[in-house]
Design an enzyme around this catalytic site. Sequence first.
Site, PDB file in Angstrom:
ATOM      1  N   GLY A  48      40.339  38.433  41.511  1.00  0.00           N
ATOM      2  CA  GLY A  48      41.292  39.516  41.332  1.00  0.00           C
ATOM      3  C   GLY A  48      42.709  39.045  41.579  1.00  0.00           C
ATOM      4  N   HIS A  49      43.028  37.870  41.042  1.00  0.00           N
ATOM      5  CA  HIS A  49      44.374  37.320  41.203  1.00  0.00           C
ATOM      6  C   HIS A  49      44.629  36.232  40.156  1.00  0.00           C
ATOM      7  CE1 HIS A  49      41.868  34.524  43.618  1.00  0.00           C
ATOM      8  NE2 HIS A  49      42.680  33.617  43.125  1.00  0.00           N
ATOM      9  N   ALA A  50      45.865  35.776  40.116  1.00  0.00           N
ATOM     10  CA  ALA A  50      46.264  34.625  39.306  1.00  0.00           C
ATOM     11  C   ALA A  50      47.082  33.712  40.212  1.00  0.00           C
ATOM     12  CB  ALA A  50      47.100  35.059  38.109  1.00  0.00           C
ATOM     13  N   ARG A  95      41.915  35.950  37.099  1.00  0.00           N
ATOM     14  CA  ARG A  95      40.471  35.742  37.202  1.00  0.00           C
ATOM     15  C   ARG A  95      39.847  36.746  38.140  1.00  0.00           C
ATOM     16  NH1 ARG A  95      42.040  30.904  39.728  1.00  0.00           N
ATOM     17  NH2 ARG A  95      43.626  31.134  38.154  1.00  0.00           N
TER      18      ARG A  95
END
Length: 136
Positions: A48-50, A95
């Site tokens: 839940g981040h990039a 992702r």
Amino acid sequence: MKNIEIIDIPKIEDYRGNIAVVEKDCIPFEMKRVYYLFDIPSNSKRGGHAHKKQIELLIPLAGSFDVVLKNGIERKVITLNKPDKGLLIKENVWRELEDFSSGAVCLVVASDVFCEEDYIRDFDEYLKYIELNYKK
């Protein structure tokens, strides 16, 4: 989708069991951090981040899981379930990991040590970041 690639992890096959080797020739960056996810409930989501600059290689050591990838235009889901195949995720790719099988273990090899400033943890902020920095 740009900035992702499936990497073949070199393996040595033996009737007693196989060995997979992750070395500098296998990945296109210097390893600076290694961590792994385990004991993940099947209905949980991770990621839940990039990352703005960090590159990561995700390897399913056991079991399987899906990696949902987004770049602001495309969405792609890749199922990882072979310990000799890794998913290389370069910078600026959102992702999310989901649908973990029982006993799944995800090894992450990263190009840098933990740095909170490198993370984008809100998808709307990610879209703004991509628009501002890459869509000219």
